[in-house]
Each structure stands twice: as C-alpha cells, then as structure tokens.
Design a protein around this motif. Structure first.
Motif, short mmCIF file in Angstrom:
data_model
loop_
_atom_site.label_atom_id
_atom_site.label_comp_id
_atom_site.label_asym_id
_atom_site.label_seq_id
_atom_site.Cartn_x
_atom_site.Cartn_y
_atom_site.Cartn_z
N PHE A 100 39.95 37.16 30.00
CA PHE A 100 39.78 38.43 30.69
C PHE A 100 38.39 39.02 30.45
O PHE A 100 37.77 39.56 31.34
CB PHE A 100 40.84 39.44 30.23
CG PHE A 100 40.92 40.68 31.08
CD1 PHE A 100 41.78 40.73 32.16
CD2 PHE A 100 40.13 41.79 30.80
CE1 PHE A 100 41.84 41.86 32.96
CE2 PHE A 100 40.17 42.92 31.59
CZ PHE A 100 41.05 42.96 32.68
N ALA A 101 37.89 38.88 29.22
CA ALA A 101 36.67 39.58 28.80
C ALA A 101 35.40 38.80 29.14
O ALA A 101 34.56 38.57 28.29
CB ALA A 101 36.72 39.88 27.31
N SER A 102 35.26 38.41 30.39
CA SER A 102 34.05 37.72 30.81
C SER A 102 32.88 38.70 30.84
O SER A 102 33.00 39.81 31.36
CB SER A 102 34.25 37.11 32.20
OG SER A 102 33.04 36.67 32.75
N SER A 103 31.73 38.27 30.30
CA SER A 103 30.58 39.17 30.28
C SER A 103 30.03 39.40 31.68
O SER A 103 29.53 40.49 32.00
CB SER A 103 29.48 38.58 29.37
OG SER A 103 29.11 37.29 29.80
N ARG A 104 30.10 38.37 32.55
CA ARG A 104 29.54 38.51 33.89
C ARG A 104 30.52 39.16 34.87
O ARG A 104 30.10 39.84 35.80
CB ARG A 104 29.12 37.13 34.43
CG ARG A 104 27.76 36.68 34.00
CD ARG A 104 27.29 35.50 34.81
NE ARG A 104 28.06 34.30 34.54
CZ ARG A 104 28.12 33.24 35.32
NH1 ARG A 104 27.48 33.25 36.46
NH2 ARG A 104 28.82 32.19 34.99
N TYR A 105 31.82 38.92 34.65
CA TYR A 105 32.80 39.38 35.63
C TYR A 105 34.11 39.67 34.89
O TYR A 105 35.05 38.88 34.95
CB TYR A 105 32.99 38.30 36.69
CG TYR A 105 33.67 38.76 37.97
CD1 TYR A 105 34.30 40.00 38.07
CD2 TYR A 105 33.69 37.96 39.10
CE1 TYR A 105 34.91 40.41 39.23
CE2 TYR A 105 34.30 38.34 40.28
CZ TYR A 105 34.91 39.57 40.34
OH TYR A 105 35.52 39.97 41.49
N PRO A 106 34.20 40.80 34.20
CA PRO A 106 35.43 41.13 33.44
C PRO A 106 36.65 41.14 34.35
O PRO A 106 36.61 41.65 35.48
CB PRO A 106 35.13 42.52 32.90
CG PRO A 106 33.64 42.62 32.87
CD PRO A 106 33.15 41.82 34.04
N GLY A 107 37.74 40.57 33.84
CA GLY A 107 38.99 40.55 34.59
C GLY A 107 39.04 39.54 35.71
O GLY A 107 39.96 39.56 36.53
N PRO A 152 40.01 36.41 36.13
CA PRO A 152 41.21 35.62 36.47
C PRO A 152 42.25 36.38 37.29
O PRO A 152 43.07 35.76 37.97
CB PRO A 152 41.78 35.26 35.09
CG PRO A 152 40.59 35.29 34.18
CD PRO A 152 39.76 36.42 34.69
N LEU A 153 42.22 37.72 37.24
CA LEU A 153 43.23 38.51 37.95
C LEU A 153 42.70 39.06 39.28
O LEU A 153 43.42 39.79 39.97
CB LEU A 153 43.72 39.65 37.07
CG LEU A 153 44.38 39.21 35.75
CD1 LEU A 153 44.90 40.42 34.98
CD2 LEU A 153 45.51 38.21 36.00
N VAL A 154 41.49 38.69 39.64
CA VAL A 154 40.94 39.11 40.93
C VAL A 154 41.76 38.49 42.06
O VAL A 154 42.11 37.31 42.02
CB VAL A 154 39.46 38.69 41.04
CG1 VAL A 154 38.95 38.85 42.47
CG2 VAL A 154 38.61 39.50 40.08
N GLY A 155 42.09 39.29 43.06
CA GLY A 155 42.88 38.79 44.18
C GLY A 155 42.03 38.10 45.23
O GLY A 155 40.91 38.54 45.54
N LEU A 156 42.57 37.00 45.76
CA LEU A 156 41.93 36.28 46.87
C LEU A 156 42.93 36.22 48.02
O LEU A 156 44.07 35.77 47.84
CB LEU A 156 41.53 34.87 46.45
CG LEU A 156 40.38 34.74 45.44
CD1 LEU A 156 40.26 33.29 44.97
CD2 LEU A 156 39.07 35.20 46.07
N THR A 157 42.50 36.63 49.19
CA THR A 157 43.38 36.67 50.35
C THR A 157 43.17 35.41 51.18
O THR A 157 42.05 35.09 51.58
CB THR A 157 43.10 37.91 51.20
OG1 THR A 157 43.28 39.08 50.40
CG2 THR A 157 44.04 37.97 52.39
N GLY A 158 44.28 34.70 51.43
CA GLY A 158 44.22 33.46 52.19
C GLY A 158 44.34 33.68 53.68
O GLY A 158 44.38 34.81 54.18
#
Length: 266
Positions: free
Chosen positions: A11-18, A20-26
């Motif tokens: 979760f604690a990515s320095s470049r893009y926190p959170g 893995p939980l970002v939503g992607l719409t198909g």
C-alpha cells in the motif's frame, strides 16, 4: 514441476500510495481494483499449483480476501516485491520448484507471458532467474520517450547478450534510439515486463544480498541479482495483438483503461 505465483502488493508506495486498490474500469463498465485484475490474470496461467497475494497491509488483505484470493501476510521490512516473494515462499513452507513474481501493477499480463517464462527457466540450467521482454513497436517506444520528456518514469527497458542473459535494465530508454518510429514498426528496444520466475535457492538468497549502487540509482530490484553475479534469462514473448502497459503513475490509469476497452477486456 510445481509453480507458485505470488502477487506482491504494497500500500505504501512512495510514487503511488494505495496503488493496488486503484480501480480500473473495463470494457463492460465494471470497475475492479488493480490487485484483483492482477490476481485474475495470474489465474489464467496454465500449470500453476497456487496463486497468493502477499501483502503487509490489512486493507489489501481484506480486499483480496473479498474477491476470493489466498493471502500471505509478510513483513513491513520487505524492500521490494522480490523480498516479499521470498518471505511468502518461506511462510508457505517452501517446496515449490519455481516461484513466479507477478507484480501487482501489470494487470494486462497475458497468461502466455508467464507460461513462456516458466518454460524458459526450465530449459536454461545456467539461469537463476527469468523475466519476459517484449520488442517495442513504435507506439510503445514513442510512449516511453514521451514519458521521459515529461519527466515521468515509464516502462523499463532491457538489453541482453547472445545467450539472452541480461546485460542491464534501465528506466531510461536503452539502447539509445535517435529517431521515432511509425506506430506499427518494429524497434530495437525491448520493454521489460515486470514478471519474474526464480529458482528457490536464488530467491532465498536475495534478501541477504547487499543493495548495490545500480539498484539504488535505478530503483530496479532485479539489478541486485546482476550486481551479485546471478544470471537473468530474458525470454522474448509475443504480444499476439495484445497491448501491454504497467501502472506506474496515476496518468497510466486512463491509458490502461483505454487499452482494456480497445481489447474488449471486461
């Protein structure tokens, strides 16, 4: 030959926190998280005995268990996905012949990329690690060059020798290309696909290896293997009409969603 696929998710990515939980719409309009789409991609791979999500965050654990994934909780001390895979393999008791790291930012990874990767490692007894590379067409290369001009870190590129053992990986575009290409043209640049297959001994050794200057400068975990003399096999994979892109920055979300829509991925 038993194969474990680990999806490391932090979760604690320095470049893009959170991330893995970002939503992607198909293409169907359904939104699923990045980690769920990566898990679904892993489940399409033939010949895999087990797929797990490895995380140190309860939010990711709850989300992953919610869509049916098996989760292995790992330490917050893991510096990267390879260290998290090593710990997950140990927590599971080891015993797998090959461990695959399907990084959670690559939901467009086709199943044959991983299948070809595992076969390549099986066939090369001198390789300790294998990773896929995809020859860039002009569209992909121009995207890399645009990212660098805009100051963004885009995809990683790879160069390798006659035996296809890696010489170097970089977030810069290597080798140097003085021109742009038409979208459909083949180029001399290979996109490194963020997937790894490890022999268990090399994976277990990795967390104890010192971090070298190249890994520190590039922020690329695989360079630790190269800096300590481990052979990494670059397995060239074929796109077969599929587009591929990793989610590295927030700007990549609409790019990936557009690719999913174009390919009809739900």
């Amino acid at each position: 030959m038993s194969v474990l696929v680990v999806i490391p998710a932090r979760f604690a990515s320095s470049r893009y926190p959170g991330k893995p939980l970002v939503g992607l719409t198909g293409a169907s309009g359904e939104t699923r998280s990045l980690v769920e789409r990566s898990w679904w991609a892993a489940r399409q791979v033939a010949g895999v005995e087990k797929v797990v999500v490895a995380t140190d965050d309860d939010r990711i654990r709850e989300a992953a268990q919610g869509f049916g994934a098996e989760v292995v909780m790992t330490s917050t001390d893991c510096q990267n996905g390879t260290e998290r895979c090593a710990e997950a393999h140990a927590v599971l008791g080891g015993g797998f012949d090959i461990v695959v790291n399907l990084q959670g930012d690559a939901p467009l990874t086709p199943h044959w990329f991983v299948e070809d990767l595992v076969s390549g490692l099986q066939d090369d007894p001198n390789a300790h690690v294998a990773t896929p590379v995809l020859r860039c067409d002009g569209r992909a290369l121009n995207g890399f060059l645009d990212d660098r001009l805009a100051g963004r870190v885009g995809g990683t590129t790879a160069v390798f020798g006659a035996g296809r053992h890696a010489l170097y990986f970089s977030k810069e575009v290597i080798p140097f290309t003085p021109q742009r290409y038409d979208d459909d043209a083949d180029t001399p640049v290979f996109h490194h696909v963020g997937v790894y297959a490890y022999r268990p001994d090399a994976l277990a050794e990795y967390p104890g290896l010192a971090t070298g200057p190249l890994e520190q400068l590039e922020g690329l975990e695989q360079l630790r293997f190269l800096e300590h003399g481990h052979a990494i096999l670059c397995v060239e994979v074929a796109a077969r009409g599929r587009q591929f892109w990793e989610l590295n920055n927030p700007e990549d979300v609409p790019r990936i969603e557009a690719m999913m829509a174009e390919m009809g991925m739900e």
